[in-house]
Enzyme design. Sequence first.
Site, PDB file in Angstrom:
ATOM      1  N   ASP A  64       0.845  -1.198   0.000  1.00 56.41           N
ATOM      2  CA  ASP A  64       0.000   0.000   0.000  1.00 56.41           C
ATOM      3  C   ASP A  64       0.880   1.248   0.000  1.00 56.41           C
ATOM      4  OD1 ASP A  64      -2.008  -1.738   0.166  1.00 56.41           O
ATOM      5  OD2 ASP A  64      -2.872  -0.998   2.044  1.00 56.41           O
TER       6      ASP A  64
ATOM      7  N   GLU B 107       3.927   1.657  -1.256  1.00 52.60           N
ATOM      8  CA  GLU B 107       4.496   1.936  -2.576  1.00 52.60           C
ATOM      9  C   GLU B 107       3.415   2.442  -3.536  1.00 52.60           C
ATOM     10  OE1 GLU B 107       8.006  -1.300  -3.152  1.00 52.60           O
ATOM     11  OE2 GLU B 107       5.994  -2.037  -2.764  1.00 52.60           O
TER      12      GLU B 107
ATOM     13  N   GLU C  17     -15.788   8.698  13.657  1.00 56.44           N
ATOM     14  CA  GLU C  17     -16.022   7.253  13.527  1.00 56.44           C
ATOM     15  C   GLU C  17     -14.719   6.574  13.130  1.00 56.44           C
ATOM     16  OE1 GLU C  17     -18.979   6.681  10.514  1.00 56.44           O
ATOM     17  OE2 GLU C  17     -20.418   8.018  11.478  1.00 56.44           O
TER      18      GLU C  17
ATOM     19  N   LYS D  54     -12.269   4.566  11.021  1.00 55.98           N
ATOM     20  CA  LYS D  54     -12.280   4.290   9.586  1.00 55.98           C
ATOM     21  C   LYS D  54     -11.930   2.815   9.408  1.00 55.98           C
ATOM     22  CE  LYS D  54     -10.501   5.989   5.174  1.00 55.98           C
ATOM     23  NZ  LYS D  54     -10.072   4.732   4.631  1.00 55.98           N
TER      24      LYS D  54
HETATM   25  S1  IVH Z   1     -18.210   7.538   5.086  1.00 52.23           S
HETATM   26  C1  IVH Z   1     -19.107   9.909   1.347  1.00 52.23           C
HETATM   27  N1  IVH Z   1     -17.464   6.271   7.218  1.00 52.23           N
HETATM   28  O1  IVH Z   1     -13.270   4.782   3.688  1.00 52.23           O
HETATM   29  C2  IVH Z   1     -18.106   9.099   2.027  1.00 52.23           C
HETATM   30  N2  IVH Z   1     -16.410   5.717   5.178  1.00 52.23           N
HETATM   31  O2  IVH Z   1     -11.255   6.199   2.075  1.00 52.23           O
HETATM   32  C3  IVH Z   1     -18.716   7.893   2.561  1.00 52.23           C
HETATM   33  N3  IVH Z   1     -14.756   3.934   5.351  1.00 52.23           N
HETATM   34  O3  IVH Z   1     -14.947   4.732   0.645  1.00 52.23           O
HETATM   35  C4  IVH Z   1     -17.831   7.185   3.435  1.00 52.23           C
HETATM   36  N4  IVH Z   1     -14.998   3.580   7.486  1.00 52.23           N
HETATM   37  O4  IVH Z   1     -15.046   2.633   2.156  1.00 52.23           O
HETATM   38  C5  IVH Z   1     -17.285   6.430   5.910  1.00 52.23           C
HETATM   39  N5  IVH Z   1     -16.944   5.196   9.196  1.00 52.23           N
HETATM   40  C6  IVH Z   1     -16.768   5.358   7.893  1.00 52.23           C
HETATM   41  C7  IVH Z   1     -15.841   4.575   7.160  1.00 52.23           C
HETATM   42  C8  IVH Z   1     -15.689   4.799   5.800  1.00 52.23           C
HETATM   43  C9  IVH Z   1     -14.393   3.208   6.394  1.00 52.23           C
HETATM   44  C10 IVH Z   1     -14.211   3.783   3.980  1.00 52.23           C
HETATM   45  C11 IVH Z   1     -15.207   3.841   2.858  1.00 52.23           C
HETATM   46  C12 IVH Z   1     -14.714   4.954   1.988  1.00 52.23           C
HETATM   47  C13 IVH Z   1     -13.285   4.990   2.321  1.00 52.23           C
HETATM   48  C14 IVH Z   1     -12.617   6.287   1.938  1.00 52.23           C
END
Ligand code: IVH
Length: 673
Positions: free
Chosen positions: A32, A34, A113, A115
């Site tokens: 990831d 690279e 939240e 991620k």
């Molecule tokens: S909100 C409009 N909430 O992160 C954006 N995304 O790098 C909607 N992801 O594509 C996403 N945890 O796959 C949201 N608590 C969270 C998340 C989350 C993981 C992922 C999701 C997104 C990516 C972006």
Amino acid sequence: MIKSSAEYKKKLALLTKYDQFYYDYSEPKISDYEYDKLKNELLKFEEINKEFNFVKSKVGYAPSVKFSKVKHSEKMLSLDNAFDIEDVKNFIKKIRNYLSLRNNDELLELIAEPKIDGISASLIYQKGNLTKGLSRGDGEFGEDITENLLTIQEIPKKINIKNFPEIFEVRGEVYISKKDFEKIKDQFANPRNAAAGSLRQKDSKNTSKIPLKFFAYSTILKNQENFQCQSDFLNFLKKCNFKINELSKVINNINDLENYYNHLEKIRSSLNYDIDGIVYKINDFNLQKRLGNLSNSPRWAIAHKFSAEKAYSIIKDIEIQVGRTGALTPVAKIEPVTVGGVVVSNATLHNEDEIKKKDIRINDTVKIQRAGDVIPQVVEVDLSKRKDNSKPYIFPLKCPCGNDTIKEFNVITKKYDSVRRCPDISYDCPYIAKEKLKHFISKDAINIDGLGKKVIDHFWDLNFIKYPSDIYNLNYDKIKILDGWGDLSVNNLKKAVDKSRDITLEKFVFSLGIRHIGQENAKIISSYFKSINTFFKLFDKTYLNNELTNLKEIDGIGDTQIKALENFFKNKKNKNIVSLLMKELRIKNFEIITQGIFANKTLMFTGGFEKMSRSESKSVTEAQGGKVLGSISKKLDYLVVGNSKPTKSKIEKAKELKIEIINENKWYELLNR
Ligand code: IVH
């Protein structure tokens, strides 16, 4: 930095290829770290050269041919990234400006939240029934992965709630728990790849084999109308039997945001799923609507990423590993945590002194660092997390084989080593013996294709091998029936083993793994003894004593080497082991090649090479009469510098001595003159 559009196009093609492997075959070709580096380079170029915008305008990857393509009712967006608190402050500032919130005291409620590091999916419910499930695809079109999503237990298939909207779309993250990942970790680089691989199986039966889980976190604009804010929406999802992330928290100021981030960074390794940062969202849906979206990401949310090099984890145990030279290396077994796309579950603690100096203990929360291909290290202990009943770690005084360990006295520094060692010099300590076998088969030694360290471990555990000569007497019928082996691989192994029977004296001497006898010394010793038979005579006591005095006079051989040779050749068991091995091999006499393209020339190599490996480049040079040195000296004619990570200090020194510095291409040109 990309300098031309031709280079841009070349690198873009690479990125597209990596994307295809990642998304279509769930088989990442690079780490990831690279990947991000390459992508950032392209983005930087696009920033300056506005006519190029391929990477900028791309979300994810076009849907795979394996599944049918379906247009998302509303684009599935990505998130903009923040890498430090300044980026987060900037994000908030921009929002305040956009909303014309001039008064700094005015409250702006956010929800933080975790991620989840998984794969996003969109679930479509009609009259409360799950009828369709899509992957993100390129954001606009997803893949129909309904069947696969239906196998996920945590996804409600039917929602029995009064007045549930006619059509309802729930978006969230599909992931695999760390516990489940443990069982399949050999097949994937990290849990995210495992989840992607499982989710994109053509046959949903295969998806159900790898247990997936789902956290719900968002919806489409139309469905937001019934709720005031994200926190209310999450509560509703919970009522509908979705799993939501319970660590999500409404936050009103930047300090709390920072504390939340720091707290999660520290407890991250103890969670049963991977997270790669925190998502901050404006909680109020009306404000979200006002803020709207940029082309690929919403203005109302940002992902504050965790470092790709550092992370916190907890030491569960300290294991002692014994190396080929008997060195006892303490290794911290930590709660697995994904750092820059690689799951780290071990970190080196270097040696006894290092543990003492940093007062590292079992159960400590520690900061670990992983940079490039270097073994992850424990940087520091977070003392605030230490429990009252914690006790200092007591370093074992015995090798796991039972031998008492020693600390050697270094005659040069006049100090005792910080490394503790098992003093065995033959094959009695099984831990050392196994490592010696790994050295024996390595590239610069005997070099047997298809027989790597993992295979040595496996064969060792099955009692197939103990001494190097055993490699030449393997029972291939027994190997054939092992998991992962078949006729073809056994045949290839047989061929590679046979090929390795022809070897030069210097490689043979090196392969024995005599302490302090590296490649350079092996060459010096071979050029002195010339044939295996004279070399073998060293096992004779009187001959040994005589020759040790002679060897001392040779440039490059010092007291340390003399002592090491004496220890090795005094030992009866070593004599036996070497003589058994000699029976299996055809060892060529040492020959100095004085003719050839590099005759009378002295070269040194540094860095990684592209046309062939650095070791092969050296061998080729020697076969052409060149002399290859291991350190910079006035005698050097050329310093050949490889493209990848050459040692800067060597280049500096060569410049000082006015030695001609050439690159790999120039060396290759000379070779092919
Ligand atoms: S909100 C409009 N909430 O992160 C954006 N995304 O790098 C909607 N992801 O594509 C996403 N945890 O796959 C949201 N608590 C969270 C998340 C989350 C993981 C992922 C999701 C997104 C990516 C972006």
